[in-house]
Design a protein around this motif. Structure first.
Motif, short mmCIF file in Angstrom:
data_model
loop_
_atom_site.label_atom_id
_atom_site.label_comp_id
_atom_site.label_asym_id
_atom_site.label_seq_id
_atom_site.Cartn_x
_atom_site.Cartn_y
_atom_site.Cartn_z
N ARG A 30 -0.85 -10.79 12.53
CA ARG A 30 -2.09 -10.53 11.81
C ARG A 30 -2.16 -11.41 10.55
NH1 ARG A 30 -2.39 -5.34 9.03
NH2 ARG A 30 -1.13 -4.71 10.80
N HIS A 31 -1.04 -11.55 9.84
CA HIS A 31 -1.01 -12.38 8.65
C HIS A 31 -1.23 -13.85 9.00
CE1 HIS A 31 -0.15 -9.32 5.73
NE2 HIS A 31 0.90 -8.90 6.41
N ARG A 32 -0.68 -14.28 10.12
CA ARG A 32 -0.89 -15.67 10.55
C ARG A 32 -2.35 -15.91 10.86
NH1 ARG A 32 4.20 -16.99 14.57
NH2 ARG A 32 5.77 -17.16 12.94
N ALA A 33 -2.99 -14.97 11.53
CA ALA A 33 -4.41 -15.11 11.85
C ALA A 33 -5.23 -15.14 10.57
CB ALA A 33 -4.86 -13.96 12.75
N ASP A 34 -4.88 -14.31 9.60
CA ASP A 34 -5.59 -14.32 8.31
C ASP A 34 -5.41 -15.66 7.61
OD1 ASP A 34 -6.41 -11.73 8.74
OD2 ASP A 34 -4.88 -10.83 7.43
N ALA A 35 -4.22 -16.23 7.69
CA ALA A 35 -3.95 -17.51 7.04
C ALA A 35 -4.79 -18.62 7.68
CB ALA A 35 -2.47 -17.85 7.13
N VAL A 36 -4.93 -18.58 9.00
CA VAL A 36 -5.75 -19.58 9.69
C VAL A 36 -7.21 -19.43 9.27
CG1 VAL A 36 -6.63 -20.28 11.95
CG2 VAL A 36 -4.19 -19.84 11.65
N ALA A 37 -7.69 -18.20 9.20
CA ALA A 37 -9.08 -17.97 8.78
C ALA A 37 -9.30 -18.43 7.34
CB ALA A 37 -9.43 -16.49 8.92
N LEU A 38 -8.35 -18.15 6.47
CA LEU A 38 -8.48 -18.58 5.08
C LEU A 38 -8.46 -20.09 4.95
CD1 LEU A 38 -6.32 -15.95 3.17
CD2 LEU A 38 -8.80 -16.18 3.19
#
Length: 77
Positions: A30-38
């Motif tokens: 989930r954190h990796r997906a958030d980092a990609v979105a950011l």
């Protein structure tokens, strides 16, 4: 302690470890997906800043040209 109790404790420990590992793994995803979105949002923000600077330059150019046209019209009168 009896053999059954020890087996139960070992089983609970293993299941708890697997559960904790699974939860940690999905939290990391989930954190990796958030980092990609950011990162995508950051790219968009940088692009917006560049485009805004271009627009500001264009507006300054048009303002200068308008001033020149106004001065020309005043000189004709």
């Amino acid at each position: 302690m009896s053999g059954g109790t020890i087996a139960l404790l070992i089983t609970l420990t293993v299941v708890g470890g697997i559960t904790a590992s699974t939860v940690a793994y999905f939290t990391l995803q989930r954190h990796r997906a958030d980092a990609v979105a950011l990162a995508g949002y950051r790219r968009l923000a940088e692009q917006a800043v560049v485009e805004q600077e271009l627009l500001n330059d264009r507006i300054a150019e048009l303002t200068a040209r308008l001033g020149a046209v106004e001065q020309l019209l005043r000189s004709v009168e």
